[in-house]
Enzyme design. Sequence first.
Site, PDB file in Angstrom:
ATOM      1  N   GLU A   1      -3.474   7.986   8.921  1.00  0.00           N
ATOM      2  CA  GLU A   1      -2.021   7.869   9.123  1.00  0.00           C
ATOM      3  C   GLU A   1      -1.622   8.584  10.426  1.00  0.00           C
ATOM      4  O   GLU A   1      -0.685   8.189  11.095  1.00  0.00           O
ATOM      5  CB  GLU A   1      -1.260   8.472   7.942  1.00  0.00           C
ATOM      6  CG  GLU A   1      -1.434   7.710   6.629  1.00  0.00           C
ATOM      7  CD  GLU A   1      -0.600   6.424   6.523  1.00  0.00           C
ATOM      8  OE1 GLU A   1       0.520   6.384   7.050  1.00  0.00           O
ATOM      9  OE2 GLU A   1      -1.101   5.453   5.898  1.00  0.00           O
TER      10      GLU A   1
ATOM     11  N   ASP B   1       0.882  -1.168   0.000  1.00  0.00           N
ATOM     12  CA  ASP B   1       0.000   0.000   0.000  1.00  0.00           C
ATOM     13  C   ASP B   1       0.921   1.220   0.000  1.00  0.00           C
ATOM     14  O   ASP B   1       2.121   1.091   0.251  1.00  0.00           O
ATOM     15  CB  ASP B   1      -0.892  -0.004   1.258  1.00  0.00           C
ATOM     16  CG  ASP B   1      -1.844   1.189   1.311  1.00  0.00           C
ATOM     17  OD1 ASP B   1      -2.241   1.689   0.241  1.00  0.00           O
ATOM     18  OD2 ASP B   1      -2.185   1.635   2.423  1.00  0.00           O
ATOM     19  N   SER B   2       0.342   2.383  -0.237  1.00  0.00           N
ATOM     20  CA  SER B   2       1.144   3.600  -0.144  1.00  0.00           C
ATOM     21  C   SER B   2       1.571   3.854   1.306  1.00  0.00           C
ATOM     22  O   SER B   2       2.609   4.452   1.552  1.00  0.00           O
ATOM     23  CB  SER B   2       0.317   4.784  -0.638  1.00  0.00           C
ATOM     24  OG  SER B   2      -0.904   4.813   0.073  1.00  0.00           O
TER      25      SER B   2
ATOM     26  N   HIS C   1      -7.575   2.451   3.725  1.00  0.00           N
ATOM     27  CA  HIS C   1      -7.500   3.180   5.000  1.00  0.00           C
ATOM     28  C   HIS C   1      -8.868   3.295   5.667  1.00  0.00           C
ATOM     29  O   HIS C   1      -8.956   3.494   6.871  1.00  0.00           O
ATOM     30  CB  HIS C   1      -6.970   4.604   4.774  1.00  0.00           C
ATOM     31  CG  HIS C   1      -5.495   4.682   4.536  1.00  0.00           C
ATOM     32  ND1 HIS C   1      -4.896   4.236   3.396  1.00  0.00           N
ATOM     33  CD2 HIS C   1      -4.487   5.166   5.313  1.00  0.00           C
ATOM     34  CE1 HIS C   1      -3.587   4.455   3.459  1.00  0.00           C
ATOM     35  NE2 HIS C   1      -3.320   5.020   4.618  1.00  0.00           N
TER      36      HIS C   1
ATOM     37  N   CYS D   1     -10.974   2.508  -0.360  1.00  0.00           N
ATOM     38  CA  CYS D   1      -9.610   2.843   0.050  1.00  0.00           C
ATOM     39  C   CYS D   1      -9.332   1.997   1.276  1.00  0.00           C
ATOM     40  O   CYS D   1     -10.180   1.921   2.179  1.00  0.00           O
ATOM     41  CB  CYS D   1      -9.512   4.329   0.387  1.00  0.00           C
ATOM     42  SG  CYS D   1      -7.929   4.811   1.110  1.00  0.00           S
TER      43      CYS D   1
ATOM     44  N   CYS E   1      -4.306  -1.691  -1.829  1.00  0.00           N
ATOM     45  CA  CYS E   1      -4.474  -0.261  -2.089  1.00  0.00           C
ATOM     46  C   CYS E   1      -5.392  -0.119  -3.291  1.00  0.00           C
ATOM     47  O   CYS E   1      -5.106  -0.680  -4.358  1.00  0.00           O
ATOM     48  CB  CYS E   1      -3.103   0.328  -2.397  1.00  0.00           C
ATOM     49  SG  CYS E   1      -3.145   2.048  -2.938  1.00  0.00           S
TER      50      CYS E   1
HETATM   51  N1  DGL Z   1      -4.847   3.036   0.921  1.00  0.00           N
HETATM   52  C1  DGL Z   1      -4.825   3.550  -0.391  1.00  0.00           C
HETATM   53  C2  DGL Z   1      -6.034   3.153  -1.195  1.00  0.00           C
HETATM   54  O1  DGL Z   1      -6.613   2.126  -0.906  1.00  0.00           O
HETATM   55  C3  DGL Z   1      -4.441   4.891  -0.742  1.00  0.00           C
HETATM   56  C4  DGL Z   1      -4.162   5.988   0.097  1.00  0.00           C
HETATM   57  C5  DGL Z   1      -3.369   7.019  -0.664  1.00  0.00           C
HETATM   58  O2  DGL Z   1      -2.173   6.803  -0.818  1.00  0.00           O
HETATM   59  O3  DGL Z   1      -3.942   8.000  -1.137  1.00  0.00           O
HETATM   60  O4  DGL Z   1      -6.406   3.811  -2.141  1.00  0.00           O
END
Ligand code: DGL
Length: 272
Positions: free
Chosen positions: A153, A11-12, A187, A185, A74
């Site tokens: 985060e 993931d990022s 997150h 996402c 991600c």
């Molecule tokens: N967790 C990531 C996603 O599912 C991206 C968050 C990001 O880097 O913008 O899109």
Amino acid sequence: MSDSRALGFFDSGLGGLTVLRAVHAKFPEENLVYLGDTARLPYGTKSPETIRRYADQCVENLISRNVKAVVVACNSASTVLLGDASKKYPVPVYNVIEPGAEAALASSTSKRIGVLGTRATVNSNAYPNAIQALDPKAIVYQNAAPLLVPLVEEGWELDPLTNLIIYRYVAPLMSQSIDTLILGCTHYPVLRAGIERVTGSGISLVDSAELIVRNLERDFASGKLSKRVSPKNEPENGKIELFATDASHAMDVTARRLLQQPSAGPFMACDL
Ligand code: DGL
């Protein structure tokens, strides 16, 4: 036949740990390797070309660690690894978009589906395209929620300010009478309680983590992937290794909270 090679995740940032946690809960015997590209977080504000380059480097890095499969934990990176784009690698690559579209259609009665995602995911139209390829009559409403990733985060998932921001992003989708909301996402599952406060209990939430678990389960059963069977002299549970392109102590603390494992980590620094 036992295959002790790890399952790789990237993931990022730390959001993909929600996917790793679900996979670990279901397959505790598996070795897992996680890569967070924290030096270049967020991906969701970047162009498809840049995300493609970053995603490629993450997949290659995990492959160089001898993984048996890569989970793109991600959504933003999944939008550039759909269909054939993921077939160029020597190991299976699991994206979250196509199974998310299927799961949303399966749980929606009205076929009015909402997508909450990063700007990259929303602008790619990956979810509407995948959903309408399966059911052209389905209607998809999207909203980009760029402020949510930094809040996660930062560890602000329980902050009242975060709840206000969630409301700003989710309420417009609710006004379209959706009955299913894709958490587009990785997150966002961390914010599930706050999101449910806005949607109420009548809306189904689609979470990438559950879908990845289901797809891995299917491929273990079909023999496309082999499980690790722990040898008698080795611990039964697999090990979890965490890598990040920019590691910090604060990240270790957040990772332990997200994984609900006080002994997880620490993140090891790596270059791509
Ligand atoms: N967790 C990531 C996603 O599912 C991206 C968050 C990001 O880097 O913008 O899109």
